[in-house]
Scaffold this motif. Structure first.
Motif, PDB file in Angstrom:
ATOM      1  N   GLY A 255      -1.852   4.517   5.850  1.00 35.76           N
ATOM      2  CA  GLY A 255      -0.564   5.048   5.454  1.00 35.76           C
ATOM      3  C   GLY A 255       0.064   4.588   6.817  1.00 35.76           C
ATOM      4  O   GLY A 255      -0.467   4.035   7.567  1.00 35.76           O
ATOM      5  N   ARG A 256       1.485   4.807   6.841  1.00 38.33           N
ATOM      6  CA  ARG A 256       2.342   4.355   7.835  1.00 38.33           C
ATOM      7  C   ARG A 256       2.068   4.889   9.364  1.00 38.33           C
ATOM      8  O   ARG A 256       1.858   4.129  10.385  1.00 38.33           O
ATOM      9  N   LEU A 257       1.536   6.200   9.345  1.00 41.54           N
ATOM     10  CA  LEU A 257       1.194   6.744  10.535  1.00 41.54           C
ATOM     11  C   LEU A 257       0.122   6.164  11.056  1.00 41.54           C
ATOM     12  O   LEU A 257       0.103   5.952  12.292  1.00 41.54           O
ATOM     13  N   ALA A 258      -0.974   6.218  10.213  1.00 38.86           N
ATOM     14  CA  ALA A 258      -2.278   5.595  10.833  1.00 38.86           C
ATOM     15  C   ALA A 258      -2.135   4.414  10.970  1.00 38.86           C
ATOM     16  O   ALA A 258      -2.514   3.804  12.277  1.00 38.86           O
ATOM     17  N   SER A 259      -1.192   3.603  10.345  1.00 38.32           N
ATOM     18  CA  SER A 259      -1.184   1.866  10.882  1.00 38.32           C
ATOM     19  C   SER A 259      -0.294   2.121  12.162  1.00 38.32           C
ATOM     20  O   SER A 259      -0.696   1.208  13.148  1.00 38.32           O
ATOM     21  N   TYR A 260       0.519   2.661  12.471  1.00 43.20           N
ATOM     22  CA  TYR A 260       1.319   2.983  13.757  1.00 43.20           C
ATOM     23  C   TYR A 260       0.376   3.283  14.973  1.00 43.20           C
ATOM     24  O   TYR A 260       0.294   2.653  16.018  1.00 43.20           O
ATOM     25  N   VAL A 261      -0.442   4.168  14.915  1.00 39.98           N
ATOM     26  CA  VAL A 261      -1.540   4.517  15.763  1.00 39.98           C
ATOM     27  C   VAL A 261      -2.318   3.544  15.871  1.00 39.98           C
ATOM     28  O   VAL A 261      -2.595   3.320  17.203  1.00 39.98           O
ATOM     29  N   ARG A 262      -2.772   2.769  14.938  1.00 46.23           N
ATOM     30  CA  ARG A 262      -3.759   1.629  15.218  1.00 46.23           C
ATOM     31  C   ARG A 262      -2.924   0.585  16.075  1.00 46.23           C
ATOM     32  O   ARG A 262      -3.379  -0.108  17.137  1.00 46.23           O
TER      33      ARG A 262
END
Length: 388
Positions: A255-262
């Protein structure tokens, strides 16, 4: 043979491997015998048992509830005996000694100064006593043949209203043993946004902070910690797994939050055993750290509370090696991740990685290969002898 098959470390090698620790609570790592002795000294009579071994078992059993709130109740006993400068120095010194004996070469240990004022200490006296204890523990570790550097993280309790005061305290003792700031406590009902003034102050001062987020509460806690508060790291962050979809055919979608964190390489201070105790994961095999490692998140391995979890950095890695068949290369990857994410200057982090961590693992890998070669030679010699 691949490195996966050839470099799986033994428990003894895991203990000797240089390790970096970012998430460890001072009041969650006391020696049971020390609690009993300090309780006797200060007249605290609230301990459930006074035999050190039984007390250690009690703490772990009480923490094995599956509830973060119940888990946090155990800290009433440890904080009760940490209300004098002598007790704080002792606990901090023993913390540094214990971590060093377990192969930890760098540690950031957090505590909440506001929880140690019941017998009249000031916030400044608490910080100075803990700092003195850490320096004493480092000295004792050197005398025992171990090296360790310990930095303090000052924590504000998220249900209280002293976050800005503690943030200012962390800034005053910056470069004097304190390396950053944190908020901790029950997540549900106490979002990090309650303490925006503290985080805005720290950002203006170019100071470092981590936030307990994504442990017992989900993605909104992580989103607020990052996007509203600007956290440098996530304390736990294990619930980022809720934004990762794994299809039946093995396909993975972030998802967009997980992508941002990575993508932003935001460090996750993962604490596997503690996460099992508080219900964030059901088993080591089901813990998100396995998937997060495969997806190359900035994952780190931590203890959280060594007393309550009956754990150490070596035990955490033993569980991961056994469960995910991790190798010395994996251990080094987690350790370098942690050191890259530490709240000390870049050149000091780099020196620790290049002068301590990488050489330490290179030595262990060479030792492993030597043992394998010797074992193969012995087998070959034995086979030749039988043929003769």
């Amino acid at each position: 043979m691949t490195s996966e098959n050839t470099q799986r470390p033994s428990p003894e090698q895991i203990r000797r491997a240089p390790k970096a620790l970012l998430h460890d609570h001072l009041d969650g790592g006391l020696r049971p015998a020390t609690i009993v002795e300090l309780a006797d000294e200060v007249g605290y009579q609230g301990l459930p048992v006074t035999d050190p071994a039984a007390l250690g078992d009690w703490f772990q059993a009480a923490a094995d509830s599956g509830s973060l709130e119940r888990y946090l109740e155990t800290f009433a006993h440890t904080c009760a005996v940490m209300q004098t400068t002598e007790a704080l120095r002792r606990v901090a010194a023993e913390c540094a000694e214990d971590l060093a004996a377990d192969g930890v070469v760098y540690a950031e240990v957090r505590y909440a100064p506001e929880q140690h004022l019941e017998r009249g200490l000031t916030l400044e006296q608490v910080v100075e006593a803990v700092n003195d204890g850490f320096r004493e523990g480092e000295r004792r570790a050197r005398e025992a043949g171990h090296r360790i550097r310990v930095g303090a993280l000052l924590t504000a309790m998220r249900h209280a209203a002293r976050a800005l005061e503690i943030a200012e305290l962390a800034n005053r003792y910056r470069d004097l043993g304190v390396v950053g700031f944190d908020i901790a406590g029950a997540e549900a009902g106490f979002p990090p946004t309650r303490h925006l003034d503290a985080f805005e102050y720290l950002k203006r001062e170019n100071n470092h902070f981590t936030i307990h987020a994504g442990e017992a509460f989900g993605l909104p806690s992580i989103w607020q910690a990052l996007q509203w508060c600007g956290a440098d790291r996530l304390g736990h962050g294990v619930r980022i797994i809720d934004d990762i979809e794994v299809a039946d055919d093995g396909g993975i979608k972030l998802g967009r939050l997980a992508s941002y964190v990575r993508d932003k390489r935001i460090p996750l201070e993962l604490c596997p055993t503690s996460n099992l105790q508080t219900g964030a994961a059901s088993s080591y095999a089901e813990h998100p750290i396995g998937l997060l490692r495969r997806l190359h998140f900035r994952a780190t391995v931590n203890t959280d509370n060594r007393l309550m979890s009956g754990t150490s950095m070596s035990r955490e890695f033993e569980h991961l090696v056994s469960t995910f068949r991790y190798t010395l290369d994996d251990m080094q990857w987690f350790t370098v991740n942690a050191m890259k994410s530490a709240f000390i200057p870049f050149d000091e982090r780099l020196a620790m990685i290049n002068d301590v961590i990488k050489p330490g693992y290179a030595e262990l890998k060479a030792e492993w290969l030597f043992r394998q070669s010797a074992a193969q030679t012995a087998m070959t010699s034995g086979s030749a002898g039988k043929k003769g």
